[in-house]
Motif scaffolding. Structure first.
Motif, PDB file in Angstrom:
ATOM      1  N   ARG A 162       2.442  14.399   3.998  1.00 26.34           N
ATOM      2  CA  ARG A 162       1.338  14.603   3.061  1.00 26.34           C
ATOM      3  C   ARG A 162       1.834  15.041   1.687  1.00 26.34           C
ATOM      4  NH1 ARG A 162      -0.985  19.009   1.437  1.00 26.34           N
ATOM      5  NH2 ARG A 162       0.085  20.240   3.026  1.00 26.34           N
ATOM      6  N   ILE A 165       3.543  12.063  -0.137  1.00 28.93           N
ATOM      7  CA  ILE A 165       2.577  11.079  -0.626  1.00 28.93           C
ATOM      8  C   ILE A 165       1.843  11.606  -1.847  1.00 28.93           C
ATOM      9  CG2 ILE A 165       0.411   9.932  -0.050  1.00 28.93           C
ATOM     10  CD1 ILE A 165       1.460   9.534   2.753  1.00 28.93           C
ATOM     11  N   ASP A 166       1.442  12.868  -1.817  1.00 23.71           N
ATOM     12  CA  ASP A 166       0.766  13.455  -2.974  1.00 23.71           C
ATOM     13  C   ASP A 166       1.654  13.424  -4.213  1.00 23.71           C
ATOM     14  OD1 ASP A 166      -1.403  13.907  -1.395  1.00 23.71           O
ATOM     15  OD2 ASP A 166      -0.969  16.040  -1.042  1.00 23.71           O
ATOM     16  N   VAL A 169       1.902   9.672  -5.406  1.00 20.50           N
ATOM     17  CA  VAL A 169       0.659   9.205  -6.018  1.00 20.50           C
ATOM     18  C   VAL A 169       0.463   9.842  -7.387  1.00 20.50           C
ATOM     19  CG1 VAL A 169      -1.860   9.243  -5.792  1.00 20.50           C
ATOM     20  CG2 VAL A 169      -0.436   8.693  -3.813  1.00 20.50           C
ATOM     21  N   CYS A 217      -0.678   4.065   3.207  1.00 16.60           N
ATOM     22  CA  CYS A 217      -1.223   5.383   2.830  1.00 16.60           C
ATOM     23  C   CYS A 217      -1.172   5.586   1.321  1.00 16.60           C
ATOM     24  CB  CYS A 217      -0.449   6.486   3.538  1.00 16.60           C
ATOM     25  SG  CYS A 217      -0.687   6.550   5.324  1.00 16.60           S
ATOM     26  N   ILE A 218      -0.068   5.178   0.692  1.00 18.16           N
ATOM     27  CA  ILE A 218       0.069   5.354  -0.758  1.00 18.16           C
ATOM     28  C   ILE A 218      -0.905   4.449  -1.501  1.00 18.16           C
ATOM     29  CG2 ILE A 218       1.628   4.993  -2.706  1.00 18.16           C
ATOM     30  CD1 ILE A 218       3.898   5.940  -0.958  1.00 18.16           C
ATOM     31  N   THR A 220      -3.668   3.116  -0.438  1.00 16.67           N
ATOM     32  CA  THR A 220      -5.045   3.564  -0.209  1.00 16.67           C
ATOM     33  C   THR A 220      -5.377   4.775  -1.070  1.00 16.67           C
ATOM     34  OG1 THR A 220      -4.925   2.748   2.072  1.00 16.67           O
ATOM     35  CG2 THR A 220      -6.679   4.316   1.550  1.00 16.67           C
ATOM     36  N   ALA A 221      -4.429   5.711  -1.165  1.00 16.85           N
ATOM     37  CA  ALA A 221      -4.660   6.909  -1.988  1.00 16.85           C
ATOM     38  C   ALA A 221      -4.774   6.553  -3.467  1.00 16.85           C
ATOM     39  CB  ALA A 221      -3.524   7.909  -1.770  1.00 16.85           C
ATOM     40  N   SER A 224      -8.128   4.724  -4.136  1.00 18.79           N
ATOM     41  CA  SER A 224      -9.314   5.577  -4.020  1.00 18.79           C
ATOM     42  C   SER A 224      -9.599   6.363  -5.281  1.00 18.79           C
ATOM     43  CB  SER A 224      -9.142   6.539  -2.834  1.00 18.79           C
ATOM     44  OG  SER A 224      -8.053   7.420  -3.059  1.00 18.79           O
ATOM     45  N   THR A 225      -8.614   6.503  -6.166  1.00 21.01           N
ATOM     46  CA  THR A 225      -8.836   7.239  -7.419  1.00 21.01           C
ATOM     47  C   THR A 225      -9.518   6.379  -8.479  1.00 21.01           C
ATOM     48  OG1 THR A 225      -6.656   6.610  -8.289  1.00 21.01           O
ATOM     49  CG2 THR A 225      -6.789   8.629  -6.972  1.00 21.01           C
TER      50      THR A 225
END
Length: 634
Positions: A162, A165-166, A169, A217-218, A220-221, A224-225
């Motif tokens: 997590r 990825i944060d 992103v 995951c990346i 998608t994140a 989503s922004t």
């Protein structure tokens, strides 16, 4: 890449067969077994046990002088990760980086090397390195995230995935002008020395090294922004597909099911992440995904979605986008034409479904310019593709015809391109039967050929005789129409010029009598006064085509009137007689063309005739008409 060096002592671990021992004057009293490796270590003389909470608990039941044996087969990271922790306890120099941080951190957590046991223990040192170095770096975060694949559960529970990825992103969403870290960008034609500005898709190549689930995951994140345009998301998907998907020009591996399954999952994941925006990805990328999906045998749901997306942008595709080799063991041809047929059929379904009214208008009178333009582009694309696959020696006629006939008539403004494809196929397949030649040439509309192509078709010995005769007939018919139009224009110009001086010759131009329009009758009374005779001659029906252009040869005082004495419409505007029959000229034309077709059918059935015979038949038909005209004049 950031590194952290811990410890000052040299490495004193040595190996004898499957045993690792620390060189020391003190005998070992702790045996730790991990998989097939045995470690001979010390309990109290060196701070191994005091720094590991798990070892303290396991050794608490034994005395100080008793030798203890412990099995740690389930330690995360295995023997390599344990050895890093053991060397830290012995003070031996170790180098930590993004490559070995994850196993070291997971093993330290497993051994409970926390600060509650000893200040400056291994876990707090690793956490400091992770937060201050790895997460602050671009490539360090990606590398660390990549290594979590081997320990997914531990990495997820400890928050490593997590946090990485944060961090990634957050850097992707940074404006390109503020990007100051190193990144990989090896696109053709790009040089960092020549380009001072950072490209918008600078991040796509680095994250393509990740496993497909982490990559998802990346993406998608980021998506989503809603801070990046869909085209950037599509570019990242394109780079990832180029990085991992197999080469479709080679046969798929039949035995490596793991390889095939992995790539199927990649295709499914990429397709599921394509943005809904129509312009997010190019049609070439969609068609390549479709080719790979067909190559790997993905699920029908994925193939249907790719067919739908590809057909929405089919008019933007090129011939190279459609070309793909066939890997079917039952089909001998090289090109996968069935896939193109499926895309075209999906396009036609969507094209009619989007606006049935517009599609109907396009089919009837071409009033919808947008729909007609799209269809014409697709028609050009398919005909160009047919010219490529026609060179395939194993391509059957049925598949070529099925693709050509799938296009509606409005898709082809002319038939020059489809003629080229037919000619190429006939050239490459010299042993083609007469029946297959007829079937192939049946899709050709000779009326839609340009004069240059018609001239080539007349001399083309590969074409069936029926097709050559059709070309000759339409060519002569066009020439007749052209000559008739030119003669009519000349006659009209001549009469219009003499109208002020010779009103008696203008009867064919007058449509009104005494200010009122009269309805033409089927009977016409021609009154001849050329030789002073006042008798009249009654003709039934309109004058023939020949009389129209030769009426000025004889008496200039000839005038045509109707029975009531009123002026009638020009004779060439009358199309049918009162008895329902066609005018004489039109009847002769119909009879002539029927005779020609009958003669051609006879020659085709008996096997006689040639292309020269076809030309002679056309010429005889023309001479026959001319002879009838001359006889009537006499």
């Amino acid at each position: 890449m950031k590194f952290m060096k811990i410890g000052t002592k040299p490495d004193t671990f040595c190996t004898e067969e499957a045993t690792r021992t620390v060189i020391s004057d003190v005998p070992s009293d702790l045996l730790i077994q991990i998989n097939n490796i045995s470690y001979l270590l010390h309990k109290l003389q060196f701070p191994l046990v005091p720094k590991c909470g798990l070892l303290q608990r396991l050794c608490s039941d034994s005395g100080d002088s008793e030798k203890v044996s412990i099995e740690l087969h389930d330690i995360p990271g295995g023997e390599d990760a344990f050895e890093l922790c053991a060397k830290f306890c012995y003070g031996i120099t170790i180098n930590l980086s993004a490559y070995n941080f994850v196993p070291a951190f997971c093993a330290a957590k497993f051994l409970r090397m926390t600060e509650s046991l000893e200040k400056g223990n291994f876990v707090p040192k690793l956490e400091a390195f992770f937060n201050s170095c790895i997460l602050e770096g671009w490539k360090d975060s990606i590398t660390t995230l990549e290594t979590t694949v081997k320990l997914p559960e531990w990495s997820e529970n400890l928050g490593i995935i997590r946090k990485c990825i944060d961090s990634i992103v957050e850097k992707i969403l940074t404006p390109p002008a503020k990007v100051s870290w190193s990144y990989t960008y090896t696109r053709p034609g790009y040089s960092k020395k020549q380009h001072h500005s950072v490209p918008k898709d600078w991040w796509t190549e680095d994250i393509s090294d990740l496993d497909v689930d982490l990559f998802r995951c990346i993406i998608t994140a980021v998506a989503s922004t809603y801070m990046l345009p869909p085209q950037l998301i599509g570019e990242a998907l394109h780079v990832y597909a180029c990085r991992w998907l197999p080469d479709t020009t080679r046969p798929p591996p039949q035995t490596d099911e793991q390889f095939v399954e992995k790539n199927r999952r990649i295709v499914d994941t990429i397709v599921s992440m394509i943005p809904g925006d129509k312009r997010a990805v190019c049609v070439g990328f969609l068609l390549r995904l479709l080719i790979v999906a067909n190559y790997l045998g993905v699920s029908p749901v994925t193939k249907t979605e790719l067919l739908r997306r590809s057909s929405l942008q089919l008019q933007e595709a090129t011939v190279n986008d459609l070309i793909s080799p066939s890997h079917s063991p039952t089909d001998p041809e090289f090109y996968d034409i069935d896939l193109v047929v499926a895309v075209l059929q999906s396009f036609l379904v969507l094209w009619r479904r989007q606006s049935p009214a517009a599609a109907s208008a396009s089919e009837s009178n071409g009033s919808s310019a947008q729909f007609l333009g799209t269809m014409r582009k697709v028609g050009k694309l398919i005909d160009s593709y047919l010219q490529v696959v026609a060179r395939d020696a194993n391509m059957p006629v049925s598949k070529l015809v099925s693709l050509a006939e799938a296009l509606p008539d409005i898709a082809r403004e002319d038939h020059d391109d489809i003629y080229k494809a037919i000619n190429i196929y006939l050239k490459e397949h010299g042993d083609l039967s007469k029946a297959d030649k007829k079937r192939l040439c049946r899709i050709l509309d000779c009326q839609k050929l340009s004069p240059e192509v018609r001239a080539h078709a007349v001399k083309n010995e590969r074409l069936p005789l029926r097709t050559v005769v059709q070309v000759l007939f339409f060519e002569q018919d066009r020439d007749r129409a052209s000559n008739s139009k030119a003669a009519a224009t000349h006659d009209h110009h001549h009469k219009h010029k003499l109208l002020p001086l010779m009103p008696s010759q203008s009867q064919s131009q007058e449509l009104f009598s005494t200010g009122k329009q009269t309805v033409p009758t089927s009977r016409e009374l021609d009154i001849h006064n050329g030789h002073g005779h006042g008798h009249g001659k009654l003709k039934l029906g309109a004058a023939d085509h020949h009389d129209k252009f030769t009426s000025s040869r004889g008496d200039h005082s000839t005038r045509r009137t109707n029975v009531a004495g009123k002026k009638d419409y020009p004779l060439h505007l009358q199309t049918k007689r009162s008895d329902g029959k066609f005018p004489v000229g039109t009847e002769r034309k119909i009879v002539s063309s029927t005779e020609i077709q009958d003669q051609v059918e006879h020659q085709l059935e008996t096997g006689s005739g040639s292309k020269l015979d076809a030309k002679k038949m056309i010429q005889r038909g023309s001479r026959s008409d001319h002879g009838r005209d001359k006889g009537k004049d006499r």
